[in-house]
Design an enzyme around this catalytic site. Structure first.
Site, PDB file in Angstrom:
ATOM      1  N   SER A 181       0.768  -1.163   0.084  1.00 17.04           N
ATOM      2  CA  SER A 181       0.111   0.031  -0.101  1.00 17.04           C
ATOM      3  C   SER A 181       0.938   1.392   0.220  1.00 17.04           C
ATOM      4  O   SER A 181       0.480   2.499  -0.311  1.00 17.04           O
ATOM      5  CB  SER A 181      -1.029  -0.066   1.223  1.00 17.04           C
ATOM      6  OG  SER A 181      -0.254  -0.170   2.329  1.00 17.04           O
ATOM      7  N   HIS A 210      -3.723  -4.099  -5.274  1.00 13.89           N
ATOM      8  CA  HIS A 210      -3.617  -3.602  -3.856  1.00 13.89           C
ATOM      9  C   HIS A 210      -5.271  -3.701  -3.376  1.00 13.89           C
ATOM     10  O   HIS A 210      -6.051  -2.810  -3.784  1.00 13.89           O
ATOM     11  CB  HIS A 210      -3.321  -2.104  -3.928  1.00 13.89           C
ATOM     12  CG  HIS A 210      -3.475  -1.315  -2.297  1.00 13.89           C
ATOM     13  ND1 HIS A 210      -3.959  -0.167  -2.366  1.00 13.89           N
ATOM     14  CD2 HIS A 210      -3.152  -1.697  -1.202  1.00 13.89           C
ATOM     15  CE1 HIS A 210      -3.898   0.165  -1.128  1.00 13.89           C
ATOM     16  NE2 HIS A 210      -3.297  -1.016  -0.461  1.00 13.89           N
ATOM     17  N   GLU A 230      -7.141  -1.841  -6.274  1.00 21.38           N
ATOM     18  CA  GLU A 230      -6.471  -0.888  -7.321  1.00 21.38           C
ATOM     19  C   GLU A 230      -5.348  -1.788  -7.897  1.00 21.38           C
ATOM     20  O   GLU A 230      -4.505  -2.643  -7.430  1.00 21.38           O
ATOM     21  CB  GLU A 230      -5.636   0.201  -6.466  1.00 21.38           C
ATOM     22  CG  GLU A 230      -6.558   1.141  -5.634  1.00 21.38           C
ATOM     23  CD  GLU A 230      -6.071   2.049  -5.186  1.00 21.38           C
ATOM     24  OE1 GLU A 230      -6.419   3.135  -4.876  1.00 21.38           O
ATOM     25  OE2 GLU A 230      -4.793   1.696  -4.301  1.00 21.38           O
ATOM     26  N   ASN A 247      -5.483   5.955  -1.027  1.00 22.83           N
ATOM     27  CA  ASN A 247      -4.806   6.777   0.070  1.00 22.83           C
ATOM     28  C   ASN A 247      -4.421   8.224  -0.310  1.00 22.83           C
ATOM     29  O   ASN A 247      -4.151   9.078   0.409  1.00 22.83           O
ATOM     30  CB  ASN A 247      -3.659   5.937   0.433  1.00 22.83           C
ATOM     31  CG  ASN A 247      -4.097   4.598   1.412  1.00 22.83           C
ATOM     32  OD1 ASN A 247      -5.262   4.780   2.020  1.00 22.83           O
ATOM     33  ND2 ASN A 247      -3.185   3.779   1.082  1.00 22.83           N
TER      34      ASN A 247
END
Ligand code: NAI
Length: 512
Positions: free
Chosen positions: A125, A146, A158, A196
């Site tokens: 991540s 991800h 992702e 994120n």
């Protein structure tokens, strides 16, 4: 032979069978994929296999999956005692410890074992997929895949393109994500990928609001939940995640983007981390917890006060009309002259500006004025919570009369100190602006940005759809006013937002 993701006998290798690896194993087995599980820790992979089978058994007991699906999925999960046991895998997903050198060494070892067409994916991540791939002889077969925790419930993955990832590899991983029942979105290898990265606005802007003494954390959370429609306020979210997790992510993304002001972390969170006040896991974060339950907070009573008359600024005539209706419904005389009488409670409706600037530019007496946030609507079907903002000179009597007026129809009212852009305006504008800049940098398509944020962060809307709902011109006005007030490039509007606002088109519009 390129990997055919949709052919039933697909074989997936998983290295690292901790929290993430076992979640990935579960959804893969449920999708009819043969899964080979390996973990460096002796017994960990077989323990993980038993845990996954236990989870599937509970789902079967509850009738969520058919009993025969339990047996079939369990039969697809195989433990391999050595890395060499992964030789027949067509795709390998790595979910080991988050350490660049360890991941690089693993990928180098794997390249000596696997077939020429096998795809290597990392669940990292925070590390660079490109850096991991650089250790490989064939970096074009390496990409990110991800997932989010818990994998079976967070229906988003992702697919991360490293600098040299071959298009066939990301296409195969997108198909794999979909086959496993997740929404697969494609992103370039950049710090934070989509989710994120997009999450930077919510928490960092909330911390700035707290740091400026505009409102306390409870009030910020109430506004973001009840007025802006988020499931959780930013401080509740920090308490849930734990500052030991969220503060390093804030720091890391900020520094990886070379101190981009839009992602600037806050000294408040850094100090709380240093003090061990991490959140739910330590029983104390912004809130206190007893037995995992948040301490109840007293809600301020509605003051017993009444305005003699109300005058509403006409800077936004459509909002002024609604505000006058609310005042009339509360039985208060509404002044309609160009200027207020000397007894009137004056209401201003700034977008991005603070109450002081709104009063001074309109020649109003700041002692008799309050601002109200109208961006999210005020009337029927509007928010359950309204936000009022005072100037440093607003008298207590004026503040209380305004509070009582806007609470008269049963709405909750938050009273905050002066701020360029209230609470919801500034947090939402930051979220939209960062989402726009992710689109501007071509990190992901506009549609994938919104999909990733709604599924990965649980926001009520993706940042681009949120901007459309608020009005791109309104968001641009908020950011420009904040940038002018603070002189902080943190608030500079993304070119993506600016152009689409000027053209009057949706923020989801890609270039032709
Ligand atoms: P974890 O600590 O629960 O599991 C890691 C597993 O990998 C352990 O069973 C460990 O024995 C094994 N392992 C460590 N080094 C190994 C090696 N060299 N070879 C084989 N096995 C090895 O970790 P978790 O939480 O499952 O995370 C795994 C990866 O997923 C990390 O890269 C992490 O950053 C990423 N990730 C974690 C998320 C989370 O919320 N936990 C969310 C998204 C990604």
């Amino acid at each position: 032979m390129p990997v055919d993701i949709n052919s039933p006998p697909l074989c997936l290798g998983i290295v690292g069978t901790g929290a993430m690896g076992r979640g990935i194993a579960q959804i893969a087995a449920q999708a009819g994929i043969r899964v080979l599980m390996f973990d460096a820790l002796h017994g960990a992979a077989s323990g993980a296999r038993e845990t996954v089978i236990g989870t599937l058994a509970r789902l079967a007991e509850k009738g969520k999956i058919p009993a025969e699906a339990l047996a079939a999925a369990s039969a697809r999960l195989e433990v391999v005692p050595r890395l060499e046991g992964l030789a027949s895998a067509q795709v390998i997903v790595e979910a080991i410890v988050e350490n660049l050198d360890v991941k690089k060494a693993l990928f180098q070892q794997l390249e000596d074992i696997i077939g020429a067409d096998c795809i290597l994916a990392t669940n990292t991540s925070s590390l660079s997929v490109t850096s991991i791939a650089a250790a490989c002889k064939r970096p074009e077969r390496v990409a990110g895949l991800h997932f989010f925790n818990p994998v079976p419930l967070m229906k988003i993955v992702e697919v991360v393109d490293g600098l040299l990832t071959a298009p066939r590899v990301s296409a195969a991983l997108l198909a794999l994500g979909q086959r496993m029942g997740h929404t697969a979105v494609q992103t370039r290898d950049t710090p934070g990928f989509i989710v994120n990265h997009a999450g930077r606005g919510f928490v960092t802007e909330a911390l700035r609001i707290l740091g400026e003494g505009i409102a306390d954390f409870r009030e910020v959370d109430r506004i973001m939940r009840e007025a802006a429609g988020f499931r959780m306020g930013p401080f509740e979210l920090m308490d849930l995640t734990g500052l030991d997790v969220s503060q390093p992510v804030m720091e890391s993304i900020y520094h990886q983007y070379y101190e981009e002001p839009r992602y600037r972390p806050s000294a408040i969170a850094a100090q709380r981390l240093a003090g061990g006040v991490l959140g739910r896991k330590t029983g104390r974060g912004f809130y206190s917890y007893s037995g995992g339950v948040q301490e109840p907070a007293a809600v301020a009573a509605v003051p017993d006060a009444r305005a003699a008359s109300v005058w509403v600024s006409q800077t936004h005539p459509e909002w002024a009309d609604v505000l006058r209706e609310i005042a009339a419904a509360a039985g208060i005389e509404v002044e309609t002259d160009y200027a207020p009488s000397s007894q009137a409670l004056c209401i201003v409706t700034p977008l991005g500006a603070d109450a002081t600037t709104a009063c001074v530019t309109q020649g109003l007496d700041p002692a008799r004025s309050v601002a109200i946030d109208c961006l999210l609507g005020l009337g029927s079907g509007g928010p359950a919570r309204r936000t009022l903002m005072t100037t440093p000179l607003t008298s207590a009597a004026t503040r209380d009369a305004a509070h009582a007026l806007f609470a008269a129809d049963g709405s909750a009212v938050s009273v905050i100190r002066d701020s360029a852009g209230f609470v919801a305006q500034r947090i939402l504008a930051c979220i939209v602006n960062i989402g726009c800049d992710i689109a501007q940098q071509r990190i992901a398509s506009p549609a994938d940005i919104d999909r990733a944020v709604t599924l990965g962060l649980g926001y009520p809307k993706g940042p681009l759809a949120f901007g459309d709902a608020l009005g791109a011109m309104n968001v641009l006005a908020i950011l420009e006013a904040m940038q002018s007030f603070y002189g902080d490039p943190r608030y500079r509007p993304s070119p993506w937002l600016k152009r689409r606002a000027l053209l009057g088109i949706s923020l989801l519009t890609d270039d032709t």
